[in-house]
Write a protein that holds these residues in place. Structure first.
Motif, short mmCIF file in Angstrom:
data_model
loop_
_atom_site.label_atom_id
_atom_site.label_comp_id
_atom_site.label_asym_id
_atom_site.label_seq_id
_atom_site.Cartn_x
_atom_site.Cartn_y
_atom_site.Cartn_z
N GLY A 267 0.81 -1.21 0.00
CA GLY A 267 0.00 0.00 0.00
C GLY A 267 0.84 1.26 0.00
O GLY A 267 0.49 2.27 -0.63
N GLY A 268 1.98 1.22 0.70
CA GLY A 268 2.89 2.36 0.68
C GLY A 268 3.47 2.61 -0.71
O GLY A 268 3.58 3.75 -1.15
N GLU A 271 0.81 4.17 -2.86
CA GLU A 271 0.56 5.56 -2.49
C GLU A 271 1.61 6.51 -3.05
O GLU A 271 1.29 7.63 -3.47
CB GLU A 271 0.53 5.68 -0.96
CG GLU A 271 0.33 7.08 -0.43
CD GLU A 271 -1.06 7.63 -0.71
OE1 GLU A 271 -1.22 8.88 -0.66
OE2 GLU A 271 -1.99 6.85 -0.95
N HIS A 272 2.86 6.07 -3.10
CA HIS A 272 3.96 6.98 -3.43
C HIS A 272 4.64 6.69 -4.76
O HIS A 272 5.66 7.33 -5.08
CB HIS A 272 4.99 6.95 -2.30
CG HIS A 272 4.43 7.27 -0.96
ND1 HIS A 272 3.95 8.54 -0.64
CD2 HIS A 272 4.23 6.51 0.15
CE1 HIS A 272 3.49 8.53 0.61
NE2 HIS A 272 3.66 7.32 1.11
N GLY A 350 4.04 2.66 4.39
CA GLY A 350 2.86 1.81 4.35
C GLY A 350 2.64 1.09 5.66
O GLY A 350 1.50 0.96 6.14
N ARG A 355 -1.38 1.62 5.59
CA ARG A 355 -1.98 1.82 4.27
C ARG A 355 -2.43 0.48 3.69
O ARG A 355 -1.85 -0.55 3.96
CB ARG A 355 -1.00 2.51 3.33
CG ARG A 355 -0.57 3.89 3.79
CD ARG A 355 0.15 4.65 2.70
NE ARG A 355 0.67 5.92 3.18
CZ ARG A 355 -0.03 7.02 3.31
NH1 ARG A 355 -1.32 7.03 2.99
NH2 ARG A 355 0.52 8.15 3.76
N SER A 392 6.88 15.65 -1.81
CA SER A 392 6.40 14.55 -0.98
C SER A 392 6.97 14.65 0.44
O SER A 392 8.18 14.54 0.64
CB SER A 392 6.79 13.20 -1.59
OG SER A 392 6.54 12.15 -0.68
#
Length: 433
Positions: A267-268, A271-272, A350, A355, A392
């Protein structure tokens, strides 16, 4: 290693050491140190002028010292009187924050503090070209579907076999080599390991491939997209976290055999990923591989959106089996140390931020891209990627302001040079990736 490097030199017949570091643009820089002087260099470091390489430094700054890591020692199989050593960067006795290997080591230490170790394996794709880099080296390699072409593979047997034998000699456990999707393109695989060791080997592999190609009268390039009509060179990374000898990503009761922890890490990355492109796809040329038009083979094998899937190669991340996933975003220009750093900085966020990657996409992304529901697109050029990278908060906190500002500053200069000189500049500066 507890034994002095000079003693190892005597035992193995090593006459010289390459004390090597990788700069921000992924270029390897080295000094050749005779065996009689290596113990002093191991303590004090080999001196460099940092401004003369791709580091954010000025001519007025003090000496940059590359302190070799004895555990990284690799004796060159094709020139055994020479040994290669990966080095960490210091200035005035302090670690250099923008040093790529230093950056990865900081993130590995942070991961260890959480009780984990990241292990990774990389799939390195490269082209074998004519010495001037103008064309693929094998004029008979013409199939539109050239992937796994046995004839083309065996016409380059001598150089591929020598590289594989070198990895075998070094204990890397190579397990397969193949002709890849593009004409003139190859991929070679070896066992995964702890992230720093994989990054060191990845760095040395690029040097070894180029050296042995030259020995055979060829030129090797890891340039992401040297030919617009052919598939570009990716550098996929297979990732897992371990707690001792337990794979923390593996859960046979979890979806696709992946644990909740694994999905949080994934998930991390989801996201990025767009901001990470500045590291994983660091060249102007990288963005001709991402979202590329149809190639001669019929597929680009590169992502355009931030999606994940099961065992399906049309998405940015795939889960081929339990306990690991394959991050398919990076390309051949990726700095070996910053590739693993990018994965760690996003994955650790994450874990900390709990996340989740969202819904899995199981359709054919190339044939049915309209089925993507709300997925973010990847940047279309290096400038857009840099803007996301600089802004970021997670990347700044994870990599440090000093690293982010230095890297972004030099990459903006690269973009400005490209816009002034366009195609000639791009090819000249990407061919040696």
């Amino acid at each position: 290693m507890s034994t002095k490097l000079s003693d190892i030199a005597k035992e193995r017949g090593i006459k010289n050491f390459l004390v090597s570091y990788t700069d921000l643009f992924g270029n390897q820089r080295a000094k050749l140190v005779p065996a009689r002087a290596i113990d002093k260099m191991a303590k004090e470091g080999a001196g460099f002028a940092g401004f003369a390489t791709w580091l954010d430094m000025t001519p007025a700054m003090p000496d940059l010292f590359a302190v070799p890591d004895a555990d990284s020692l690799i004796q060159l199989p094709w020139k055994p009187e020479v040994a290669w050593l990966a080095a960490d960067l210091y200035m005035e006795g302090k670690p250099v924050d923008q040093g790529p290997r230093n950056t990865l080591k900081r993130l590995i230490a942070e991961t260890k503090d959480l009780g984990y170790e990241m292990r990774a394996g990389v799939e390195c794709e490269f082209f074998l070209l004519t010495p001037d880099g103008g064309a693929i080296s094998d004029a008979s390699d013409k199939q539109s579907k050239s992937c796994y072409d046995q004839q083309a593979l065996m016409r380059r047997y001598d150089v591929i076999a020598e590289i594989s034998a070198a990895m075998e000699q070094l204990g890397w456990n190579p397990y397969q080599s193949d002709h890849e999707d593009a004409n003139g393109q190859f991929e070679m695989n070896w066992d995964y390991d702890e992230a720093l060791k994989t990054a060191d080997r990845h760095s040395f592999f690029k040097y070894m491939v180029k050296s042995l190609a030259e020995k055979h009268g060829l030129r090797a390039t890891f340039m992401p997209k040297p030919f617009l009509n052919l598939t570009g060179s990716g550098c996929h990374s297979h990732v897992s976290l371990w707690r001792g000898e337990e794979n923390a990503f593996e859960d046979h009761k979890g979806e696709l055999g992946v644990s909740e922890l694994g999905y949080r890490f994934l998930g991390g990355l989801m996201e990025h990923a767009d901001a990470l492109c500045a590291l994983t796809n660091p060249a102007v040329n990288s963005y001709k591989r991402l979202s590329a038009p149809r190639t001669l083979s019929g597929a680009t094998w590169s992502p355009s959106s931030i999606t994940y899937t099961g065992n399906n190669r049309t998405h940015m991340i795939r889960i081929p089996d339990s306990g690991r996933f394959e991050f398919r975003l990076a390309d051949g220009a990726a700095n070996p140390y910053l590739l693993q750093s990018a994965i760690l900085v996003a994955g650790l966020d994450g874990l900390k931020s709990n996340r989740h990657p969202g819904e899995r996409s199981d359709f054919d992304m190339y044939a049915e891209p309209h089925k993507v529901n709300g997925a973010k697109k990847l940047p279309q050029n290096l400038l857009d990627a840099l803007r996301l990278f600089e802004s970021s908060k997670v990347i700044r906190e994870g990599l440090g302001d000093a690293f982010v500002d230095s890297y972004a500053k030099l990459k903006h200069q690269e973009w400005q040079e490209y816009t002034r000189h366009l195609s000639d500049w791009e090819r000249d500066n990407s061919m040696d990736c």
